[in-house]
Write an enzyme that holds these catalytic residues in place. Structure first.
Site, mmCIF file in Angstrom:
data_model
loop_
_atom_site.group_PDB
_atom_site.id
_atom_site.type_symbol
_atom_site.label_atom_id
_atom_site.label_comp_id
_atom_site.label_asym_id
_atom_site.label_seq_id
_atom_site.Cartn_x
_atom_site.Cartn_y
_atom_site.Cartn_z
ATOM 1 N N PHE A 95 -5.702 9.836 -10.147
ATOM 2 C CA PHE A 95 -6.065 11.114 -9.544
ATOM 3 C C PHE A 95 -7.242 10.876 -8.596
ATOM 4 O O PHE A 95 -8.168 10.129 -8.928
ATOM 5 C CB PHE A 95 -6.455 12.105 -10.642
ATOM 6 C CG PHE A 95 -6.238 13.538 -10.279
ATOM 7 C CD1 PHE A 95 -5.047 14.180 -10.609
ATOM 8 C CD2 PHE A 95 -7.208 14.255 -9.599
ATOM 9 C CE1 PHE A 95 -4.833 15.502 -10.263
ATOM 10 C CE2 PHE A 95 -7.006 15.582 -9.252
ATOM 11 C CZ PHE A 95 -5.813 16.209 -9.593
ATOM 12 N N HIS B 210 -10.576 17.775 -22.490
ATOM 13 C CA HIS B 210 -10.379 17.578 -21.045
ATOM 14 C C HIS B 210 -10.446 18.899 -20.286
ATOM 15 O O HIS B 210 -10.901 18.936 -19.139
ATOM 16 C CB HIS B 210 -9.035 16.895 -20.812
ATOM 17 C CG HIS B 210 -8.702 16.629 -19.387
ATOM 18 N ND1 HIS B 210 -9.570 16.004 -18.522
ATOM 19 C CD2 HIS B 210 -7.574 16.891 -18.657
ATOM 20 C CE1 HIS B 210 -9.005 15.891 -17.332
ATOM 21 N NE2 HIS B 210 -7.801 16.431 -17.376
ATOM 22 N N HIS C 171 -0.573 8.901 -20.551
ATOM 23 C CA HIS C 171 -1.749 9.257 -21.336
ATOM 24 C C HIS C 171 -1.586 10.621 -21.999
ATOM 25 O O HIS C 171 -0.763 11.439 -21.579
ATOM 26 C CB HIS C 171 -3.006 9.252 -20.469
ATOM 27 C CG HIS C 171 -2.987 10.285 -19.372
ATOM 28 N ND1 HIS C 171 -2.427 10.044 -18.142
ATOM 29 C CD2 HIS C 171 -3.444 11.568 -19.328
ATOM 30 C CE1 HIS C 171 -2.550 11.111 -17.379
ATOM 31 N NE2 HIS C 171 -3.155 12.072 -18.084
ATOM 32 N N HIS D 140 -7.124 8.444 -18.130
ATOM 33 C CA HIS D 140 -5.981 9.133 -17.535
ATOM 34 C C HIS D 140 -5.126 8.208 -16.673
ATOM 35 O O HIS D 140 -4.194 8.665 -16.010
ATOM 36 C CB HIS D 140 -6.459 10.321 -16.696
ATOM 37 C CG HIS D 140 -7.235 11.328 -17.468
ATOM 38 N ND1 HIS D 140 -6.659 12.435 -18.052
ATOM 39 C CD2 HIS D 140 -8.558 11.389 -17.769
ATOM 40 C CE1 HIS D 140 -7.595 13.143 -18.682
ATOM 41 N NE2 HIS D 140 -8.748 12.530 -18.526
ATOM 42 N N HIS E 136 -2.779 24.040 -18.155
ATOM 43 C CA HIS E 136 -3.701 23.454 -19.128
ATOM 44 C C HIS E 136 -4.335 24.536 -20.007
ATOM 45 O O HIS E 136 -4.556 24.321 -21.211
ATOM 46 C CB HIS E 136 -4.802 22.664 -18.419
ATOM 47 C CG HIS E 136 -4.396 21.300 -17.965
ATOM 48 N ND1 HIS E 136 -3.866 21.065 -16.717
ATOM 49 C CD2 HIS E 136 -4.433 20.093 -18.581
ATOM 50 C CE1 HIS E 136 -3.607 19.763 -16.578
ATOM 51 N NE2 HIS E 136 -3.944 19.157 -17.706
ATOM 52 N N GLU F 24 1.190 12.997 -19.860
ATOM 53 C CA GLU F 24 1.374 12.975 -18.411
ATOM 54 C C GLU F 24 1.607 11.543 -17.943
ATOM 55 O O GLU F 24 1.324 10.582 -18.660
ATOM 56 C CB GLU F 24 0.138 13.563 -17.710
ATOM 57 C CG GLU F 24 -0.073 15.035 -18.039
ATOM 58 C CD GLU F 24 -1.419 15.590 -17.590
ATOM 59 O OE1 GLU F 24 -1.497 16.798 -17.326
ATOM 60 O OE2 GLU F 24 -2.403 14.801 -17.524
ATOM 61 N N ASP G 261 -3.766 13.942 -22.835
ATOM 62 C CA ASP G 261 -4.994 14.707 -22.623
ATOM 63 C C ASP G 261 -5.487 15.269 -23.951
ATOM 64 O O ASP G 261 -4.693 15.753 -24.771
ATOM 65 C CB ASP G 261 -4.750 15.892 -21.683
ATOM 66 C CG ASP G 261 -4.676 15.499 -20.228
ATOM 67 O OD1 ASP G 261 -4.961 14.334 -19.904
ATOM 68 O OD2 ASP G 261 -4.318 16.369 -19.411
#
Length: 209
Positions: A19, A59, A53, A49, A161, A173, A55
């Site tokens: 990201f 997070h 992974h 991440h 989320h 994800e 979360d």
């Protein structure tokens, strides 16, 4: 005859996409096999991440649990892989409607024909928050996606989320579902016991039932 195992984790290396602004994978050798040293030892720096992974609630919730403190049961057990390839920016209920009868507690969604593994996708497909709510209403305890986030990359509100937070649903994800047919499998994707971390890498696999 042994059951087929599907590896749904992308490779993790220095070129693995992250990201924007996140910590990329970096590895250095701190010991190498030589006449005076019997082993190779490396040090790794990376965001949790990177790659496939899980979360943690931490997070997206300042009071949420770290990944090392969450119950492991959502990450192990029967799941359904559903294809919504090319669905557009948001996966909505109509994209999954063909495969939602008698849902198991875990649902993984394939959105890409081929998951991007060379560069980050700024236009990544994400979940419509209403879909996550609908799945939670039907007893789904874990959702997964083959993109980098269940929310659009530019989102600041993170509506999906926030549904995960409110409904106590876990998430995976960055899966790779390119070669996995639709259907039901056993999911094995246990996070590490990182007591203070906001996420954990997983080696996510599916096993034929």
């Amino acid at each position: 005859m042994s059951k087929r195992l599907w590896d749904i984790s992308p490779p993790v290396h220095a070129g693995a996409p992250v990201f924007p602004g996140d910590t990329a994978y970096r590895q250095e050798w701190v010991a190498s096999i030589t006449p005076g040293c019997p082993v190779n030892v490396s040090a790794i720096t990376m965001s949790p991440h990177v790659g496939a992974h899980a979360d943690a609630p931490l997070h997206y919730d300042p009071q949420g649990a770290a990944i090392g403190m969450v119950d492991l049961s959502p990450y192990l057990g029967r799941c359904r892989v559903v294809h919504a390839i090319g669905c557009g920016p948001l996966v909505r209920l109509e994209h999954l409607a063909h495969a939602v009868d008698d849902l198991p507690p875990r649902v993984l969604v394939r959105t890409y024909e081929r998951a991007p593994q060379a560069a980050f996708d700024n236009d990544l497909p994400a979940f419509d928050a209403a879909l996550v709510e609908w799945l939670a209403d039907r007893g789904v305890t874990l959702v997964g996606i083959d993109s980098s986030s269940v929310d659009p990359a530019a989102s600041k509100e993170l509506p999906s989320h926030q549904v995960l937070r409110r409904r106590h649903v876990r998430v995976l994800e960055n899966l790779v579902l390119d070669d996995v047919p639709e259907g039901d499998y056993e999911l094995i994707a246990l996070p590490l016991k990182l007591i203070h971390a906001d996420a954990s890498p997983v080696r996510a696999v599916l096993r034929d039932l």
